[in-house]
Design a protein around this motif. Structure first.
Motif, short mmCIF file in Angstrom:
data_model
loop_
_atom_site.label_atom_id
_atom_site.label_comp_id
_atom_site.label_asym_id
_atom_site.label_seq_id
_atom_site.Cartn_x
_atom_site.Cartn_y
_atom_site.Cartn_z
N HIS A 1112 -25.26 10.73 -19.59
CA HIS A 1112 -24.37 11.07 -20.69
C HIS A 1112 -24.64 12.50 -21.12
CE1 HIS A 1112 -21.99 10.79 -24.30
NE2 HIS A 1112 -23.05 11.12 -25.04
N PRO A 1113 -23.66 13.43 -20.95
CA PRO A 1113 -23.90 14.83 -21.35
C PRO A 1113 -23.94 14.97 -22.87
CG PRO A 1113 -21.66 14.53 -20.57
CD PRO A 1113 -22.35 13.23 -20.31
N ARG A 1114 -24.80 15.89 -23.34
CA ARG A 1114 -24.92 16.13 -24.78
C ARG A 1114 -23.74 16.95 -25.31
NH1 ARG A 1114 -31.24 17.99 -25.57
NH2 ARG A 1114 -32.21 16.08 -24.73
N GLN A 1115 -23.28 17.91 -24.53
CA GLN A 1115 -22.17 18.77 -24.96
C GLN A 1115 -21.06 18.68 -23.91
OE1 GLN A 1115 -25.17 20.35 -24.17
NE2 GLN A 1115 -26.18 20.34 -26.17
N ASP A 1116 -19.90 19.20 -24.31
CA ASP A 1116 -18.76 19.21 -23.39
C ASP A 1116 -18.51 20.62 -22.85
OD1 ASP A 1116 -17.97 20.35 -25.67
OD2 ASP A 1116 -16.09 19.24 -25.91
N TYR A 1117 -19.56 21.47 -22.81
CA TYR A 1117 -19.41 22.82 -22.31
C TYR A 1117 -20.62 23.15 -21.44
CZ TYR A 1117 -22.50 23.69 -26.29
OH TYR A 1117 -23.52 23.62 -27.19
N CYS A 1118 -20.44 24.18 -20.61
CA CYS A 1118 -21.51 24.64 -19.72
C CYS A 1118 -22.54 25.39 -20.53
CB CYS A 1118 -20.92 25.52 -18.63
SG CYS A 1118 -22.18 26.32 -17.58
N ASN A 1119 -23.80 25.12 -20.30
CA ASN A 1119 -24.87 25.73 -21.08
C ASN A 1119 -25.20 27.15 -20.62
OD1 ASN A 1119 -26.43 23.82 -23.12
ND2 ASN A 1119 -25.67 22.56 -21.44
N ILE A 1120 -24.45 27.66 -19.61
CA ILE A 1120 -24.66 29.05 -19.18
C ILE A 1120 -23.49 29.93 -19.65
CG2 ILE A 1120 -24.85 30.57 -17.17
CD1 ILE A 1120 -26.33 28.35 -15.74
N CYS A 1121 -22.26 29.52 -19.25
CA CYS A 1121 -21.09 30.34 -19.65
C CYS A 1121 -20.50 29.90 -20.99
CB CYS A 1121 -20.03 30.28 -18.56
SG CYS A 1121 -19.31 28.63 -18.33
N LEU A 1122 -20.96 28.77 -21.51
CA LEU A 1122 -20.52 28.22 -22.80
C LEU A 1122 -19.01 27.89 -22.81
CD1 LEU A 1122 -22.52 30.50 -25.27
CD2 LEU A 1122 -23.18 28.31 -24.29
N TYR A 1144 -23.69 21.91 -16.50
CA TYR A 1144 -23.51 23.24 -15.96
C TYR A 1144 -22.38 23.20 -14.93
CZ TYR A 1144 -28.20 24.00 -17.82
OH TYR A 1144 -29.28 24.08 -18.64
N HIS A 1145 -21.70 24.38 -14.77
CA HIS A 1145 -20.84 24.58 -13.62
C HIS A 1145 -21.70 24.91 -12.41
CE1 HIS A 1145 -17.87 25.53 -16.92
NE2 HIS A 1145 -17.19 24.65 -16.18
N VAL A 1146 -21.29 24.43 -11.25
CA VAL A 1146 -22.06 24.72 -10.05
C VAL A 1146 -22.09 26.21 -9.80
CG1 VAL A 1146 -22.16 24.38 -7.55
CG2 VAL A 1146 -21.57 22.47 -9.07
N LEU A 1149 -24.69 27.96 -12.02
CA LEU A 1149 -26.07 27.74 -11.56
C LEU A 1149 -26.36 28.57 -10.33
CD1 LEU A 1149 -26.90 23.94 -11.96
CD2 LEU A 1149 -27.99 25.87 -13.08
N GLN A 1150 -25.37 28.65 -9.41
CA GLN A 1150 -25.59 29.44 -8.20
C GLN A 1150 -25.79 30.91 -8.53
OE1 GLN A 1150 -22.16 28.51 -5.84
NE2 GLN A 1150 -23.08 26.65 -4.93
N GLN A 1151 -25.01 31.42 -9.50
CA GLN A 1151 -25.17 32.82 -9.89
C GLN A 1151 -26.55 33.07 -10.50
OE1 GLN A 1151 -21.90 33.65 -12.49
NE2 GLN A 1151 -20.33 33.57 -10.85
N PHE A 1169 -31.42 25.00 -16.23
CA PHE A 1169 -31.72 26.37 -16.63
C PHE A 1169 -32.25 26.43 -18.05
CE2 PHE A 1169 -30.21 30.22 -18.79
CZ PHE A 1169 -30.94 31.17 -18.09
N LYS A 1170 -31.68 25.68 -18.93
CA LYS A 1170 -32.08 25.74 -20.35
C LYS A 1170 -33.49 25.19 -20.55
CE LYS A 1170 -30.33 24.85 -24.99
NZ LYS A 1170 -29.20 24.33 -25.79
#
Length: 1265
Positions: A1112-1122, A1144-1146, A1149-1151, A1169-1170
């Motif tokens: 279950h994800p905590r947020q509905d956004y990517c923790n890198i690009c937000l 995260y978006h794949v 993470l790759q970047q 990452f976080k």
């Protein structure tokens, strides 16, 4: 130490800081005056009365120069050098306070002065700056102008010096030859240097440090120390916890030698080091603990806490904060503990500078040290310290002058004073009321100390007059005093008592029932100090016989009266035939010892009789013993009462006393007459007297025989009496003291006393009494050497000596050929007995003397024993890797002999030895029909069938012997059981290495033999034998079932023609027993399998649930690009959700991974990452597996552990086939295929986890990988 606060100086320091803003104290130096430097650049000079004499400098110069960082006073106390934190140096005239010089260019600018020191030359000084350099300052005065020339002695670029110490001689050693060199010691961070400034600059020594803490402060201190009648300077230096000592000597050639002395090891980090006298050092450690150390003994004498002093540290100057702090880190680190300028020593005084006070430490002189203890009522410690002064063992002694006798006299007077005070103190502090035990304990802690030190001082007059007269005022103290004297009397430290003391001693010990203690005291005291009449009366009334004997002997030279009194005690009960009491036995033993001492010239109970009285006392004792009657003659008294009494009391001990006395009779005619007289009396009293038992008379005869056997014997004994002596000595019925009686008779024969007697009769008596040494003596005299061999063989104590006798007789000349031949014949006759006794020595005898007679001997038993002994020797040689020639032949010969003469040892020999040929050994055992040994050798050879056949042939004859008596049947069955056990053990050992057909060919003949014998027994109707055979058959079947399948066994039984014609009932018991065993094993296997399956299912279920549960994800956004991820089903964006709930978006993470330099793989192991950033990372894979880092492979560690566990567990279970193991592992992996990517090598290693235990590898099929 005496620790004093310099109150006047301390008050002036505080007052100057408050009133004139002089600043805090920073440095101190002491000479005839004391100078204190301050943080505002002032120097305060105090006289010996602590009055402020000069205030040098002003706040203006202080503002320019900074704090005073170093001080030094020259040897005549006329000049003062001040070093400052900004690098300047000033010189002051201490007579008028005038500034003489200001030196600003002596060293590089920008460095603080750490040390400035005068040398013995008033025109020469040295300084050390915070750059680690050392400079020489030469003062000049020309044309009324003062100047200073500077010369660099050591550059800080080669290693920073942080401590310097010039050698300054005290006034008594100003003319010492070494002072002309102006020695200077310098301590850098790595080594010590000793250089000479005059006549030219020269380095005399360098000494590197041991490994130590980099923060440890180097310390230097010079002192002139007497060494071997000469006085030379010693340099003490340290860095850390080891103090080194260097002795500096100037040779006649002018060269200076530096000699290393013994080191001093401490367990602390030293920050200050000072000499307080030539044998004592005072140190301060990093915890500000002051230690007083005695250098010769390396003993820490005293420890003080300097915490209240609040030492001033020189850290600011070492860091050169006033000039910008341009110093090395190493020097700054050392400066943290530097307190060089806070400690100054002069003439046995050490001054310590605190932040608000000054303190001085001095050694107390010997009187002050004693008085200090007395003020605290520590009398015992004061006496102990005084005695150490008296004996010269005390440490750090000050104030004792003069020669040894004068010093001891002064100290003795002081100790007498202390003893008197101690006695007064003890009486004063004695509890007036309470238990008597408390009062006794109080004085027991005091009185022995008083006695001990009075005796050490040899002042018995003080002890018995002054001290005793004071102690008698208290009755408890008096009693303790008198009882304390005993321990000193019995060790002969106190031998004379005054008459009043002796009278009180007798009364006290008598009143308190301490008679044993009184007796011990009396025998050690000088008789002249005793009231003989009083003491004798007390001793006789209380039966103190030792004391009474001592008083009569030493006091009035009377040696007979004590014997009369002792005989009066034990004589009457012995004459009346009564048994003695324990007390009378003790008295009798005392009497024997007393007589023995008197006859030997020794005093009783200790000491020696005066030499001029020895002969007189001996004659008096003899005259007393041979008296016809006692003084108190009675009608019943027999003649010679004293000798009779001693014989009745203890015949053997009395005769021993006489024997020891007669040993000393050589040329003394009078003594020899007494000897003959006493012997005549003994014979008259004891022989044919029914009052004496045979053992007592025998003891007399033994005594007489020993006396007669002496070479210088003068005793005369008549022929008839001597016949009685011989009859007693050779009595065969008396086993007591057999060796002693034989030895006595042998001594008689050797001195030729009994030559006139019938040798034949004597030989008969000796043989009857088993006196083999006597027989040997007589046979040798008759040249019957062959009979001597019989004597050796019969004598259990001398059997082993027979070989030496035979060898000597056959080797040595002097014996006729006939005599040697008779000995050879006797040896051949007893060869078997000799071999049994010692095979090695027997072999030597045969080799040396019987080479021609070998063919007459039955040498096989001899050879067997010899080779057995040799084989043990060879086994020890093998351990040392030593081998003998023909060793294999020797072992095979021994094997042949064992087969013939010792078959019971054959099998153990074959098992222990490896040095024989198998084929020859098999032929030998077959030749002598030793089947068990043959089977062992065949098995060792690898011929299992042959070994089986041999053992089976051993069983078959026993199987056919079923008839006969019960005893024979039982013996046969026992033999069958043993043989069958050997066969079964052989089959068990061999079956592991055989194929199935070979196993059946080995076991089935044994089973057939057992079944066939069972059928034959049934025909004879022997019920007991049948039961035994059935039991043995079941044993064979049970052992077979481990190697042959059960259906094959049953099929063989049913198809065999031997059993095919039989009834089912005959096989029923056999088959049912086998089925019971099968059922038991089947149930055991099923139960075990069920338990394992249950555990495996439970573990797999939990594992699958753990790795397949939803995230279950905590947020509905990517923790890198937000940016929010798209929720549409047709979205092409890939996202990753970690178990921690971060999304995260794949591509993001790759970047991030690419930015961190991580190469992308086909199956990237992602990290959150976080979570990685929160633990100190910046993305990328976690480098700390133990941290709870979130990862998409969050369960990998658990999974890997479980996979290893199940692979190993399944692999260890023998009933799971390899294909089944692969299937189970595949089911585990397939449940986690979408979450976990594991390389093939990992899966492969899991399969091999436990397969090595069975010695095989079972690789996993490729599709599972």
């Amino acid at each position: 130490l005496r620790h004093n606060l310099l109150k006047g100086i301390s008050a002036q320091i505080v007052s100057a800081a408050d009133k004139v803003d002089a600043g805090l104290p920073t440095a101190i130096t002491v000479s005839s005056v004391i100078a204190v430097g301050t943080s505002h650049g002032l120097a305060l000079v105090f006289d010996t009365n602590q009055a402020l004499r000069l205030c040098l400098g002003t706040k203006t110069t202080g503002a320019e120069f900074g704090a005073v960082s170093a001080l030094s006073i020259n040897h005549d106390c006329s000049r003062l050098l001040c070093g400052f934190a900004n690098g300047q140096i000033t010189m002051w005239d201490l007579a008028n306070g005038k500034l003489l010089r200001t030196i600003t260019d002596a060293h590089p600018p920008g460095t603080a002065i750490l040390h400035v020191k005068f040398t013995d030359d008033p025109t020469l000084a040295v300084c050390n700056d915070s750059g680690g350099s050392v400079f020489e300052l030469a003062f000049r005065r020309m044309m009324g102008m003062r100047s200073c020339d500077s010369r660099c002695l050591f550059s800080g670029s080669k290693g920073e010096v942080c401590c310097i110490e010039p050698l300054r001689a005290p006034p008594d050693f100003r003319d010492h030859p070494i002072t002309h060199h102006s020695l200077l010691a310098m301590a850098s961070l790595t080594k010590i240097l000793v250089i000479g400034l005059k006549p030219s600059l020269k380095v005399w020594m360098t000494f590197p440090y041991n490994k130590s803490d980099p923060s440890s402060v180097p310390q230097l201190a010079w002192h002139f120390v007497p060494v071997q009648k000469t006085v030379n300077p010693v340099l003490a230096f340290c860095k850390g916890d080891i103090v080194h000592f260097l002795l500096v000597k100037k040779e006649e050639s002018g060269a200076i030698h530096v000699i290393k002395q013994r080191q001093l090891h401490l367990s602390c980090d030293i920050i200050s080091l000072s000499w307080i006298n030539s044998s004592t050092l005072v140190l301060v450690d990093s915890r500000e603990k002051l230690l007083v150390v005695d250098r010769p003994s390396q003993e820490v004498l005293e420890t003080l806490d300097l915490e209240q002093v609040q030492l001033v540290y020189n850290s600011r100057h070492f860091k050169s904060l006033a000039t910008g702090g341009n110093v090395s880190q190493a020097l700054a680190l050392v400066g943290e503990k530097a307190c060089y300028q806070s400690v100054s020593s002069y003439a046995g005084q050490i001054v310590y500078l605190g932040t608000k006070s000054a303190h001085i430490m001095t050694l107390r002189n010997w009187r002050e040290r004693i008085d200090c203890l007395l003020k605290q009522d520590h009398f015992v410690e004061a006496l102990s310290l005084s005695w150490s002064f008296h004996e010269g063992t005390a440490k750090a002694v000050v104030g004792l002058f003069g020669d040894t006798v004068k010093r001891k006299g002064v100290i003795s007077d002081k100790m007498v004073e202390i003893l008197c005070k101690f006695a007064e103190y003890a009486l004063k502090k004695c509890p007036e009321q309470g238990k008597i035990q408390v009062m006794e304990q109080h004085f027991q802690d005091v009185v022995p100390v008083l006695v001990d030190y009075c005796l050490l001082l040899q002042r018995a007059d003080l002890l018995f007059n002054q001290l005793y007269d004071r102690l008698v005022e208290n009755m408890v103290a008096k009693g303790v005093f008198l009882e304390a004297l005993e321990s000193y009397i019995v060790v002969d430290r106190l031998g004379h008592l005054t008459t009043p003391i002796m009278r009180d001693l007798l009364a006290h010990y008598h009143d308190n029932g301490m008679m044993d203690s009184l007796e011990r005291c009396i025998v050690h005291l000088d008789v002249t100090s005793l009231d003989i009449q009083q003491v004798v009366q007390v001793c006789w009334e209380n039966q103190l016989y030792d004391a009474m004997i001592y008083i009569f002997n030493s006091g009035i030279n009377d040696y007979l009266t004590p014997m009369e009194k002792l005989f009066a005690v034990i004589g009457p009960p012995l004459r009346e035939g009564r048994s003695l009491t324990d007390e009378e036995v003790v008295i009798g033993n005392k009497l024997l010892v007393y007589i023995s001492c008197c006859l030997a010239g020794r005093a009783y109970p200790l000491g020696d009789i005066p030499e001029d009285l020895v002969v007189q006392v001996k004659n008096q004792v003899f005259e007393f013993l041979i008296r016809l009657h006692s003084a108190d003659l009675s009608e019943e008294e027999e003649v010679f009462p004293f000798i009779r009494t001693l014989l009745h009391f203890d015949t053997r001990e009395f005769l021993n006393v006489l024997a020891m006395t007669f040993e000393d009779f050589k040329n003394d005619k009078q003594a020899l007459e007494y000897q003959q007289r006493i012997v005549d009396i003994l014979l008259q009293v004891m022989v044919d007297n029914p009052d004496f038992i045979p053992s007592q008379v025998g003891g007399l005869f033994t005594f007489l025989a020993r006396q007669l056997a002496k070479p210088d014997n003068t005793l005369f004994v008549n022929r008839n009496l001597f016949d009685q002596v011989l009859e007693f000595l050779c009595c065969p019925d008396d086993d007591s003291r057999h060796t002693e009686r034989q030895q006595v008779l042998l001594e008689l024969l050797q001195v030729g006393t009994v030559v006139q007697f019938n040798e034949g009769r004597l030989l008969a008596l000796a043989e009857k009494a088993k006196f083999y040494q006597i027989c040997e003596f007589l046979y040798e005299k008759q040249h019957l050497y062959d009979r001597i061999i019989d004597c050796y063989l019969r004598d259990p104590l001398r059997k082993v000596e027979i070989f030496s006798f035979i060898h000597n007789l056959l080797s040595m000349p002097g014996y006729s050929p006939e005599e040697k031949q008779t000995v050879k014949d006797k040896v051949l006759q007893h060869i078997q007995e000799l071999v049994t006794l010692d095979p090695c020595k027997s072999a030597d005898i045969v080799l040396l003397h019987f080479t021609q007679e070998v063919h007459f001997m039955n040498l096989a038993p001899l050879l067997l024993v010899f080779l057995t002994t040799l084989s043990l020797y060879l086994r020890e040689c093998h351990q040392l890797r030593t081998f003998l020639p023909l060793e294999r032949d020797l072992h095979e010969l021994l094997l042949d002999l064992l087969c013939r003469y010792a078959p019971q040892q054959l099998l153990s020999f074959l098992q222990a030895s490896q040095h024989y040929r198998l084929e020859e050994a098999i032929q030998t055992t077959e030749k002598y029909h030793h089947s068990e040994a043959t089977a062992y050798l065949l098995e060792k050879k690898g011929d299992i069938d042959g070994a089986f056949s041999v053992l089976l042939e051993m069983v078959l004859p026993s199987m056919t012997q079923q008839n006969g008596r019960k005893i024979q049947r039982d013996s046969t069955l026992t033999k069958v059981k043993d043989s069958l056990s050997d066969i079964i053990n052989l089959c068990n050992r061999s079956s592991h290495n055989l194929f199935q057909q070979q196993r059946e060919a080995l076991w089935f003949p044994l089973l057939e033999t057992m079944m066939d014998s069972q059928k034959r027994v049934n025909k004879h109707d022997a019920k007991h034998t049948s039961e035994v055979l059935k039991e043995l058959t079941m044993k064979v079947l049970n052992c077979m079932s481990s190697f042959i399948s059960l259906p094959a066994i049953i099929q063989r039984i049913l198809q065999d023609p031997v059993y095919g014609t039989g009834k089912l009932a005959e096989l029923q018991g056999l088959i049912l027993g086998m089925m019971d065993s099968f059922n038991y094993e089947q149930i055991l296997l099923e139960t075990t399998t069920n338990l394992l399956n249950h555990d495996l299912h439970w573990s797999l279920a939990h594992l699958r649930a753990a790795v397949t549960r939803g995230l279950h994800p905590r947020q509905d956004y990517c923790n890198i690009c937000l940016q929010q991820y798209k929720r549409r089903q047709d979205s092409v964006e890939e996202i990753i959700v970690f178990i921690c709930g971060h999304l995260y978006h794949v591509q993001c993470l790759q970047q991030k991974d690419s930015g961190c330099g991580i190469s992308l793989a086909a199956h990237q192991q992602w990290n959150c990452f976080k979570c990685s950033s929160s633990h100190g990372g910046r993305g990328g894979p976690s480098i700390e597996p133990n941290r709870e880092c979130s990862t998409s492979l969050a369960q990998v560690s658990i999974f890997v552990y479980d996979l290893f566990f199940y692979a190993s567990f399944i692999d260890s279970f023998q009933y799971v086939k390899p294909t089944d193991r692969h299937t189970i592992l595949q089911s585990i992996l397939l449940t986690t295929t979408k979450q976990v990517f594991l390389p093939f090598s990992f899966i492969h290693s899991c399969s091999y986890a436990n397969s090595g235990s069975r010695g095989m590898l079972e690789p996993i099929p490729a599709h599972i990988g």
